[in-house]
Scaffold this active site. Structure first.
Site, PDB file in Angstrom:
ATOM      1  CB  SER A   4      -0.899  -0.004   1.243  1.00 50.07           C
ATOM      2  OG  SER A   4      -1.509   1.248   1.451  1.00 50.07           O
ATOM      3  CE1 TYR A  54      -4.035  -2.414   5.104  1.00 49.77           C
ATOM      4  CE2 TYR A  54      -3.434  -0.322   4.089  1.00 49.77           C
ATOM      5  CZ  TYR A  54      -3.880  -1.629   3.972  1.00 49.77           C
ATOM      6  OH  TYR A  54      -4.154  -2.141   2.729  1.00 49.77           O
TER       7      TYR A  54
END
Length: 330
Positions: free
Chosen positions: A123, A154
């Site tokens: 990501s 995350y």
């Protein structure tokens, strides 16, 4: 390359995973999907469900990971506990625990079961906050992720797993490929989830429901992002898997727009006269982020093909039609 290849797609009932599965089936691959459907939706696969093997299971269980990777040629690991900025700013421990368990289990199982090549979906959240502090922030290059300072747990989990891929490749000979996704959007039932959905899904949902629901933009609308339509994302994934490049590669767009501009595009597509409101108390993430695509163009010959407006139009019409039929709850 894909005709007759045995491909495992984890998280295959999600947005990116389901579109990848459809493309692999079209290319003639033998596809197995594993998803626990905690955020994905099996309906995303309704067009190809008869052409695939679907397993509803939890990859946090090591035994499951070892079982589903057996006899697979290629693993596309997209399964993750994730969501939009409203979710990943609220949930930390569960995201790190669930995802690190799944990621290590899948790497271990792929080594033991002699998988030919392993794809990991990383990501843009891995990039340091300091490089994303202004709306006009420079496009992010792959080598700028270290020194590390991701903005959310995350992002830390994704960065750790990127290094795990590198370690498993060096120590065990597992061929790994890593894509850093930048705000992928497109047609999927779960893209409109009020808790886990991301900006395009949230704003399209509000536009369809307006005036029954207010059209509220999180933050002041001046924060910037780049958005990539899922069809282009899938093409980038396959090119990366087919390539000899083992390092992380940005799969995203270098077109930087404000969230306010994104909202205006969606409003124009809706054809409605919508009053936009702003809520600065809501989480908005980093101030500015887009992808530098120099490496993707050089090593993959890839760049986005479908304009943002066209991708949003497809997503809006897809959602509106299903909402009106009563098969999509907004």
């Amino acid at each position: 390359m894909w005709k007759g290849a045995k491909c495992l797609v984890t998280g295959g009932a999600g947005l990116i995973g389901s579109h990848l599965v459809k493309r692999l089936v079209k290319e003639g691959a033998i596809v197995t999907v594993v998803d626990n459907c905690s955020s994905g939706d099996e309906r995303n696969l309704e067009e190809v469900i008869r052409n695939i093997r679907f397993i509803k299971a939890d990859l946090r269980d090591k035994k499951v990971a070892f079982k589903v990777t057996r006899n697979q040629d290629y693993v596309f690991h997209l399964a993750a506990n994730m969501g939009g900025i409203g979710y990943i700013t609220k949930v930390g421990a569960d995201i790190m625990r669930d995802n690190l368990l799944m990621n290590i289990n899948m790497l271990e199982a792929s080594v033991v079961n002699r998988v030919k090549r392993f794809f990991f979906s990383s990501s843009a959240c891995v990039y340091p906050m300091g490089r994303q502090a202004t709306p006009d922030a420079a496009p992010l290059k792959e080598d700028e992720a270290i020194p590390a300072d991701p903005n959310e747990f995350y992002g830390w989990e994704k960065l750790v797993t990127e290094r795990a891929c590198e370690a498993y490749s060096r120590d065990y000979g597992l061929e790994t490929r890593v894509a850093r996704f930048h705000n992928i959007f497109g047609e999927a039932y779960n893209a409109f989830d009020p808790e886990r959905g991301k900006a395009p899904g949230h704003l399209i949902r509000k536009a369809i429901l307006y005036p029954k629901e207010r059209f509220v933009v999180w933050g002041d609308g001046k924060q910037t992002r780049s958005f990539l339509y899922v069809e282009d994302c899938v093409e980038g994934i396959l090119r990366l898997m087919e390539s000899d490049y083992a390092g992380p590669v940005n799969i995203g767009s270098d077109r930087l727009i404000t969230i306010e501009e994104l909202a205006k595009i969606i409003i124009e597509i809706s054809g409605k006269d919508i009053k936009v409101e702003y809520d600065p108390t809501k989480p908005q993430g980093v101030r500015g982020r887009s992808a530098d695509l120099t490496l993707a163009r050089r090593v993959l010959g890839w760049s986005p093909r479908i304009p943002l407006e066209e991708g949003l139009r497809r997503m809006y019409l897809w959602a509106k039609e299903r909402y009106e039929r009563g098969v999509l709850k907004l």
